[in-house]
Design an enzyme around this catalytic site. Structure first.
Site, PDB file in Angstrom:
ATOM      1  CD  GLN A 131       5.375   3.979  -0.189  1.00 37.04           C
ATOM      2  OE1 GLN A 131       5.420   5.051  -1.835  1.00 37.04           O
ATOM      3  NE2 GLN A 131       6.090   4.705   0.894  1.00 37.04           N
ATOM      4  CB  ALA A 189      -6.028   1.128  -1.907  1.00 37.09           C
ATOM      5  CG  HIS A 190      -2.414   0.930  -4.675  1.00 34.43           C
ATOM      6  ND1 HIS A 190      -3.103  -0.934  -5.148  1.00 34.43           N
ATOM      7  CD2 HIS A 190      -3.353   1.059  -6.164  1.00 34.43           C
ATOM      8  CE1 HIS A 190      -4.035  -1.033  -5.691  1.00 34.43           C
ATOM      9  NE2 HIS A 190      -3.473   0.105  -7.145  1.00 34.43           N
ATOM     10  CB  SER A 191      -2.119   4.984  -7.107  1.00 32.79           C
ATOM     11  OG  SER A 191      -1.167   4.640  -7.124  1.00 32.79           O
ATOM     12  CB  SER A 241      -6.692   4.686  -8.768  1.00 32.30           C
ATOM     13  OG  SER A 241      -4.939   4.088  -8.511  1.00 32.30           O
TER      14      SER A 241
END
Length: 292
Positions: free
Chosen positions: A195, A217-219, A237
């Site tokens: 997420q 991974a996230h974002s 990110s």
């Protein structure tokens, strides 16, 4: 306002040692925000050191948690606390835990869903002509657009690993920023897509192909028509352009940006941004030549 239940919000703020005047400011704020996105008026963020402010454009009506020992002229609304990170992430986790998705999941009847696959009953949208193989887990907050194929054993929308000290203990911060998988993505077996965190969702661009065992991974924002071979790992990110190739077992450090047309060699560890049409290789990855 950050939270509609004033009594609960006041309680957590007082537990964090915040004064009434600060609590009033926070009640009037619009949202908590991380520094990897442009700050807006009414947002609340934090910095751990003065140097973090040098490259950030901070609106005058933004609220920033700062350390009490820092002595510099504030051009924004500073909230002085002993531990900015602790206070910010405590409030962040409190607000994330309070969020609930009530919208019923929407799954197009033209989808093919394999055996023993688990799809959240709330907050999922799956468009037409999507094929989902066996033993897949899809958490709430996930959008899968038309023509996408998900391989066996994938987990989409899981929590990322952002560990912070908070009033709740040293915890993995809740991730509820969502995942969007765009049109005609193909994903091999055992991929994991985390997420997003905060308002920054995780995205995979249209026509991108993932081999087995890829971790995003996230974002992260993965561009269109990327080719990602087996066991590539993306930190949080990461931003990629279109038509980027990732060789076997490559690792991309969190926050790295890779422009259009890059080629990352097998086993490379990319720790810095990569320019357009560059071939990089090694540990750490270094520029080798331009891709024709």
């Amino acid at each position: 306002m950050l939270y509609s239940n004033f009594s609960e919000f006041n309680e957590i703020c007082r537990a964090l040692g915040l004064k009434d005047v600060t609590i009033t400011k926070l009640q009037n704020a619009k949202k908590l925000q991380l520094l990897d996105t442009p700050l807006k008026n009414g947002s609340v963020a934090y910095v751990e050191a003065k140097k973090m402010l040098s490259d950030i454009n901070i609106p005058k009506r933004a609220y920033i948690f700062v350390r009490e020992e820092d002595s510099y002229e504030y051009k924004f609304s500073a909230i002085i606390v002993k531990k900015p990170s602790f206070v910010f992430w405590s409030l962040y986790e409190f607000l994330e835990r309070a969020k609930k998705l009530h919208s019923k999941s929407i799954i197009n009847p033209n989808c093919v869903i394999g055996n023993n696959t688990s799809i959240s009953k709330t907050g999922v949208i799956i468009e037409d002509d999507v094929i989902i193989d066996d033993n897949v887990i899809i958490k709430e907050g996930v959008v899968i657009k038309k023509g996408t194929k998900i391989g066996p054993g994938c987990v989409i929308g899981s929590n990322g690993l952002e560990v912070k000290d908070t009033i709740f203990g040293k915890i993995i911060i809740s991730h509820k920023g969502g995942v969007v998988i765009n049109e005609n993505v193909e994903m091999g077996a055992l991929c994991t897509i985390n997420q997003g965190i905060g308002e920054k969702m995780t995205q995979i661009g249209s026509d991108t192909k993932l081999d087995c065992g890829v971790h995003i991974a996230h974002s992260c924002s993965i561009g269109s028509e990327n080719i990602i071979t087996a066991n590539v790992t993306f930190g949080g990110s990461v931003l990629t352009g279109s038509n980027v190739f990732f060789g076997l077992n490559a690792t991309i450090r969190n926050g790295v940006k890779l422009a259009d047309g890059c080629f990352v060699g097998a086993g490379s560890v990319v720790t810095k941004d990569v320019k357009k049409n560059a071939l990089v290789f090694g540990c750490p990855a270094k520029f080798i030549r331009k891709v024709e």
